[in-house]
Design a protein around this motif. Structure first.
Motif, PDB file in Angstrom:
ATOM      1  N   SER A  40       0.957  -0.908   0.340  1.00 59.02           N
ATOM      2  CA  SER A  40      -0.193   0.264   0.118  1.00 59.02           C
ATOM      3  C   SER A  40       0.910   1.094   0.249  1.00 59.02           C
ATOM      4  CB  SER A  40      -1.107   0.275   1.570  1.00 59.02           C
ATOM      5  OG  SER A  40      -0.637   0.319   2.360  1.00 59.02           O
ATOM      6  N   LEU A  41       0.374   2.423  -0.380  1.00 59.10           N
ATOM      7  CA  LEU A  41       0.977   3.718  -0.872  1.00 59.10           C
ATOM      8  C   LEU A  41       0.126   4.483   0.576  1.00 59.10           C
ATOM      9  CD1 LEU A  41       0.708   3.971  -4.559  1.00 59.10           C
ATOM     10  CD2 LEU A  41       3.143   3.115  -3.202  1.00 59.10           C
ATOM     11  N   ALA A  42       0.884   5.557   1.069  1.00 65.47           N
ATOM     12  CA  ALA A  42       0.029   6.543   1.775  1.00 65.47           C
ATOM     13  C   ALA A  42       0.599   7.963   0.880  1.00 65.47           C
ATOM     14  CB  ALA A  42       1.581   6.461   3.054  1.00 65.47           C
ATOM     15  N   LEU A  43       0.427   9.159   0.620  1.00 62.56           N
ATOM     16  CA  LEU A  43       0.347  10.184   0.429  1.00 62.56           C
ATOM     17  C   LEU A  43       0.227  11.679   0.819  1.00 62.56           C
ATOM     18  CD1 LEU A  43      -1.047   9.842  -3.607  1.00 62.56           C
ATOM     19  CD2 LEU A  43       1.650   9.370  -2.914  1.00 62.56           C
ATOM     20  N   ILE A  44       1.449  12.682   1.127  1.00 64.47           N
ATOM     21  CA  ILE A  44       1.294  13.662   1.950  1.00 64.47           C
ATOM     22  C   ILE A  44       1.239  14.563   1.587  1.00 64.47           C
ATOM     23  CG2 ILE A  44       2.159  14.462   4.097  1.00 64.47           C
ATOM     24  CD1 ILE A  44       2.938  12.012   4.798  1.00 64.47           C
ATOM     25  N   CYS A  45       0.827  15.612   0.896  1.00 66.84           N
ATOM     26  CA  CYS A  45       0.405  16.918   0.545  1.00 66.84           C
ATOM     27  C   CYS A  45       0.930  17.719   1.831  1.00 66.84           C
ATOM     28  CB  CYS A  45      -0.537  17.637  -0.277  1.00 66.84           C
ATOM     29  SG  CYS A  45      -0.480  18.611  -0.878  1.00 66.84           S
ATOM     30  N   ASP A  46       2.030  18.196   1.816  1.00 70.03           N
ATOM     31  CA  ASP A  46       2.366  19.982   2.399  1.00 70.03           C
ATOM     32  C   ASP A  46       2.904  21.030   2.311  1.00 70.03           C
ATOM     33  OD1 ASP A  46       4.648  18.679   2.180  1.00 70.03           O
ATOM     34  OD2 ASP A  46       5.020  18.415   4.483  1.00 70.03           O
ATOM     35  N   ASP A  47       2.739  21.909   3.091  1.00 68.00           N
ATOM     36  CA  ASP A  47       3.563  23.252   2.784  1.00 68.00           C
ATOM     37  C   ASP A  47       4.651  23.921   3.158  1.00 68.00           C
ATOM     38  OD1 ASP A  47       3.399  25.646   1.829  1.00 68.00           O
ATOM     39  OD2 ASP A  47       1.456  26.360   1.683  1.00 68.00           O
ATOM     40  N   PRO A  48       5.785  23.856   2.775  1.00 65.10           N
ATOM     41  CA  PRO A  48       7.173  23.899   3.668  1.00 65.10           C
ATOM     42  C   PRO A  48       7.067  25.047   3.679  1.00 65.10           C
ATOM     43  CG  PRO A  48       7.651  22.912   1.536  1.00 65.10           C
ATOM     44  CD  PRO A  48       6.312  22.714   1.485  1.00 65.10           C
ATOM     45  N   ASP A  49       6.559  26.175   2.878  1.00 65.43           N
ATOM     46  CA  ASP A  49       6.449  27.436   2.735  1.00 65.43           C
ATOM     47  C   ASP A  49       5.829  28.083   3.187  1.00 65.43           C
ATOM     48  OD1 ASP A  49       8.992  27.423   0.960  1.00 65.43           O
ATOM     49  OD2 ASP A  49       7.457  27.247  -1.092  1.00 65.43           O
ATOM     50  N   ALA A  50       4.447  27.206   3.735  1.00 70.00           N
ATOM     51  CA  ALA A  50       3.372  28.065   4.171  1.00 70.00           C
ATOM     52  C   ALA A  50       3.755  29.185   5.794  1.00 70.00           C
ATOM     53  CB  ALA A  50       2.728  27.335   5.436  1.00 70.00           C
ATOM     54  N   PRO A  51       3.555  30.321   5.975  1.00 68.85           N
ATOM     55  CA  PRO A  51       3.305  31.130   7.029  1.00 68.85           C
ATOM     56  C   PRO A  51       3.778  30.209   8.180  1.00 68.85           C
ATOM     57  CG  PRO A  51       1.914  32.545   5.540  1.00 68.85           C
ATOM     58  CD  PRO A  51       2.196  30.870   5.297  1.00 68.85           C
ATOM     59  N   GLY A  52       5.012  30.517   8.721  1.00 67.07           N
ATOM     60  CA  GLY A  52       4.661  29.884  10.577  1.00 67.07           C
ATOM     61  C   GLY A  52       5.618  28.714  10.590  1.00 67.07           C
ATOM     62  N   LYS A  53       4.621  27.894  10.008  1.00 64.29           N
ATOM     63  CA  LYS A  53       5.363  26.290  10.370  1.00 64.29           C
ATOM     64  C   LYS A  53       4.544  25.725   9.162  1.00 64.29           C
ATOM     65  CE  LYS A  53       0.722  24.925  12.536  1.00 64.29           C
ATOM     66  NZ  LYS A  53       0.477  23.996  13.790  1.00 64.29           N
ATOM     67  N   THR A  54       5.108  24.843   8.398  1.00 58.55           N
ATOM     68  CA  THR A  54       4.987  23.766   7.515  1.00 58.55           C
ATOM     69  C   THR A  54       3.282  23.360   7.557  1.00 58.55           C
ATOM     70  OG1 THR A  54       6.673  22.575   7.100  1.00 58.55           O
ATOM     71  CG2 THR A  54       5.153  21.479   6.377  1.00 58.55           C
ATOM     72  N   TRP A  55       2.557  23.471   6.781  1.00 56.98           N
ATOM     73  CA  TRP A  55       1.324  23.311   6.322  1.00 56.98           C
ATOM     74  C   TRP A  55       0.361  21.864   5.912  1.00 56.98           C
ATOM     75  CZ3 TRP A  55      -2.742  25.056   9.086  1.00 56.98           C
ATOM     76  CH2 TRP A  55      -4.512  24.782   8.700  1.00 56.98           C
ATOM     77  N   VAL A  56      -0.119  21.013   6.855  1.00 57.82           N
ATOM     78  CA  VAL A  56      -0.050  19.436   6.286  1.00 57.82           C
ATOM     79  C   VAL A  56      -1.859  19.396   5.819  1.00 57.82           C
ATOM     80  CG1 VAL A  56      -1.113  17.213   6.653  1.00 57.82           C
ATOM     81  CG2 VAL A  56       1.312  18.278   7.488  1.00 57.82           C
ATOM     82  N   HIS A  57      -2.129  20.336   4.505  1.00 57.86           N
ATOM     83  CA  HIS A  57      -3.555  20.335   3.496  1.00 57.86           C
ATOM     84  C   HIS A  57      -4.025  18.965   3.436  1.00 57.86           C
ATOM     85  CE1 HIS A  57      -2.335  23.940   1.694  1.00 57.86           C
ATOM     86  NE2 HIS A  57      -1.472  23.668   1.091  1.00 57.86           N
ATOM     87  N   TRP A  58      -3.520  17.343   3.216  1.00 58.31           N
ATOM     88  CA  TRP A  58      -4.000  16.147   3.400  1.00 58.31           C
ATOM     89  C   TRP A  58      -2.651  14.645   3.300  1.00 58.31           C
ATOM     90  CZ3 TRP A  58      -2.414  13.720  -0.912  1.00 58.31           C
ATOM     91  CH2 TRP A  58      -2.441  14.741  -2.002  1.00 58.31           C
ATOM     92  N   VAL A  59      -3.723  13.778   3.837  1.00 58.71           N
ATOM     93  CA  VAL A  59      -2.860  13.287   4.567  1.00 58.71           C
ATOM     94  C   VAL A  59      -3.969  11.751   3.458  1.00 58.71           C
ATOM     95  CG1 VAL A  59      -2.402  11.261   5.629  1.00 58.71           C
ATOM     96  CG2 VAL A  59      -1.381  13.696   5.916  1.00 58.71           C
ATOM     97  N   ILE A  60      -3.491  11.313   2.964  1.00 58.32           N
ATOM     98  CA  ILE A  60      -3.931   9.483   1.542  1.00 58.32           C
ATOM     99  C   ILE A  60      -3.481   8.753   2.242  1.00 58.32           C
ATOM    100  CG2 ILE A  60      -4.954   8.422   0.065  1.00 58.32           C
ATOM    101  CD1 ILE A  60      -5.368  11.022  -1.630  1.00 58.32           C
ATOM    102  N   TYR A  61      -3.472   7.865   2.991  1.00 61.16           N
ATOM    103  CA  TYR A  61      -2.929   6.316   3.230  1.00 61.16           C
ATOM    104  C   TYR A  61      -3.496   4.854   2.647  1.00 61.16           C
ATOM    105  CZ  TYR A  61      -5.447   5.934   7.639  1.00 61.16           C
ATOM    106  OH  TYR A  61      -6.840   5.932   8.678  1.00 61.16           O
TER     107      TYR A  61
END
Length: 82
Positions: A40-61
């Motif tokens: 199985s696979l997992a996908l993580i969509c995060d934004d390391p350039d978001a103001p203040g900290k890395t923002w996790v948009h979604w996780v599919i596992y």
């Protein structure tokens, strides 16, 4: 494994359609060359350039190894732990 999107090139900005400035849909993603022993696979969509900290948009596992794409029509859904 190779991951790409037909909506934008690697290292390029994500088009506004796929941001809060547009429809805020997830961009279509495709992958290939997955190791044959993958279960199985997992996908993580995060934004390391978001103001203040890395923002996790979604996780599919627990994506089946036969899956090769996700996008706006993705049928996976969030189910909170209770």
């Amino acid at each position: 494994m190779h991951l790409q999107s037909p909506a934008f090139a690697a290292q390029q900005l994500i088009p506004p359609l796929y941001t809060c400035d547009g429809s805020d849909h997830s961009p279509p993603l495709h992958w290939h060359d997955i190791p044959p022993e993958t279960i199985s696979l997992a996908l993580i969509c995060d934004d390391p350039d978001a103001p203040g900290k890395t923002w996790v948009h979604w996780v599919i596992y627990n994506l089946r190894s036969e899956e090769r794409r996700v996008g706006k029509e993705c049928r996976y859904r969030w189910e909170p732990d209770h």
